[in-house]
Scaffold this motif. Sequence first.
Motif, PDB file in Angstrom:
ATOM      1  N   GLY A   1      49.515  29.395  -5.082  1.00 19.59           N
ATOM      2  CA  GLY A   1      49.770  30.843  -5.048  1.00 19.59           C
ATOM      3  C   GLY A   1      48.654  31.550  -5.795  1.00 19.59           C
ATOM      4  N   CYS A   2      48.507  32.846  -5.549  1.00 20.25           N
ATOM      5  CA  CYS A   2      47.502  33.617  -6.303  1.00 20.25           C
ATOM      6  C   CYS A   2      48.224  34.349  -7.424  1.00 20.25           C
ATOM      7  N   PRO A   3      47.874  34.099  -8.697  1.00 20.32           N
ATOM      8  CA  PRO A   3      48.566  34.776  -9.797  1.00 20.32           C
ATOM      9  C   PRO A   3      48.494  36.298  -9.681  1.00 20.32           C
TER      10      PRO A   3
ATOM     11  N   GLY B   1      44.778  42.115 -12.099  1.00 18.78           N
ATOM     12  CA  GLY B   1      43.470  41.552 -11.775  1.00 18.78           C
ATOM     13  C   GLY B   1      43.490  40.039 -11.664  1.00 18.78           C
ATOM     14  N   CYS B   2      42.337  39.504 -11.319  1.00 19.38           N
ATOM     15  CA  CYS B   2      42.197  38.059 -11.107  1.00 19.38           C
ATOM     16  C   CYS B   2      41.823  37.382 -12.424  1.00 19.38           C
ATOM     17  N   PRO B   3      42.682  36.476 -12.914  1.00 18.45           N
ATOM     18  CA  PRO B   3      42.369  35.826 -14.193  1.00 18.45           C
ATOM     19  C   PRO B   3      41.108  34.968 -14.136  1.00 18.45           C
TER      20      PRO B   3
ATOM     21  N   VAL C   1      36.766  28.397 -12.239  1.00 14.54           N
ATOM     22  CA  VAL C   1      37.461  27.630 -11.199  1.00 14.54           C
ATOM     23  C   VAL C   1      38.827  28.266 -10.978  1.00 14.54           C
ATOM     24  N   CYS C   2      39.168  28.533  -9.716  1.00 15.04           N
ATOM     25  CA  CYS C   2      40.528  28.999  -9.422  1.00 15.04           C
ATOM     26  C   CYS C   2      41.379  27.760  -9.185  1.00 15.04           C
ATOM     27  N   HIS C   3      42.229  27.444 -10.162  1.00 19.34           N
ATOM     28  CA  HIS C   3      42.988  26.189 -10.074  1.00 19.34           C
ATOM     29  C   HIS C   3      44.005  26.221  -8.949  1.00 19.34           C
TER      30      HIS C   3
END
Length: 310
Positions: free
Chosen positions: A85-87, A171-173, A259-261
Motif C-alpha cells: 500500500g502507499c502510506p 506527503g510521501c515519507p 527506498v519505498c519499502h
Amino acid sequence: MTVRELQDQIIKLKKETNTAILAHCYQAREIVEIADLTGDSYKLSVDAKSTDAENILFCGVHFMAETAKMLSPQKHVYLANKHAGCPMAEQMDAEMISALREADPDRTVVAYINTTASLKTVCDVCVTSSSALKIVKALDTDKILFIPDCNLGDYVRRQCPDKDIKLLNGGCPTHAKITVSEVLAAKAEHPDALFLVHPECTPKVVELADYVGSTTGIMDFAKKSDAKEFIIGTETSISEHLQYDCPDKKFYPVTKDIVCHNMKLTTLPDIYNALKGISGGDGDAFEILMDDELISKARRCIDEMIRLGG
Ligand code: 13P
Ligand code: SF4
C-alpha cells in the motif's frame, strides 16, 4: 530455481493466462524485465485501459491497481503483493475531505492519484506528478484545495501564483526524507552531475534541482540529455534502471536509502504465485474487487484527469 528460470516460468504463465503485467518504475529490475508495460503512475493508468489482455497483474501499490480496475472494470485486476500500500494514500479519507468541502464549498478539490477510491468519490479531479501542473493551470477556477501531498502542491502553487491553492499536511515519507545536506553532499561529490528530482521532495530540495519531473519525466530527461552524470532525487530503482538503459552515462542516487519499502514488497515469487492462482492452480491471486457504484463515483475524477491531462 534461478532468477532467469523463474522469469521464464512467469513469461509462460502470463501467456497461458492472457495476463498483462504492469509494473511501476519503482519495481526491482528483475520485475521490470518481465513486465508488458512499465511507467509512472499516469502512463500506467492510461496504458491499463488500452491493453487487450483479459487479466491485469499490477506490480506496484494498491491505489494503482484500484485505478486500473476503475478504468477497465470488465477486466480482472490483481495486485501482485496484497500488502503493498502507499502510506500517503492512507493519510486522508473521504469523511475528512467532505467536511472541508462543506466548510469551503467554492474550492475545487484536486486529488493526487495516490489516494483511495473512496476518497476519490468526493474529489473533482485527479492529477499525477506528471500532469498536476498542466491540469491545475487548465482548471477554470482559481480556488483549489490540493490533497494530500503538500510538496507536490507547493511545486504547483509556485508556478500558478494567480491561483489560491490551499494545501494540507500530507506527503510521501520516502521522498520527504531527502535532505538539503544530502543533496549538497552528493553535488560536492559529483560536481559535473545534473540533479534531477521528483516533486514529492520538499520545496528546499526541489529548489536545488536542474530538472523536476515524474518518474518517467526524470528517465526521459536523463536519456535525452547531453550531460553524462546525474544525481537522482527519487526512489533508488530509477538510478538502477537508467544505468542499464544508458551504460555510457553515470547515475548516482542522492543517497542509497531512498527506498519505498511498499513498492519493494513485490517479488518475482509473488508474481509467479499470483499467476498460478489466476490459472486456477495452487497459487494465491489477490483480486481487486469494487462495486459498480464506487467505480462510477470514483472514476469521474480519473476521467477528468485524462480529459485535461492527455
Ligand atoms: P509518479 O509515478 O507519478 O512519478 O509518482 C511516483 C510515486 O511516488 C508513485 O507512488
Ligand atoms: Fe507512496 Fe511514496 Fe512509495 Fe510512491 S514512493 S508509493 S508516494 S510511499
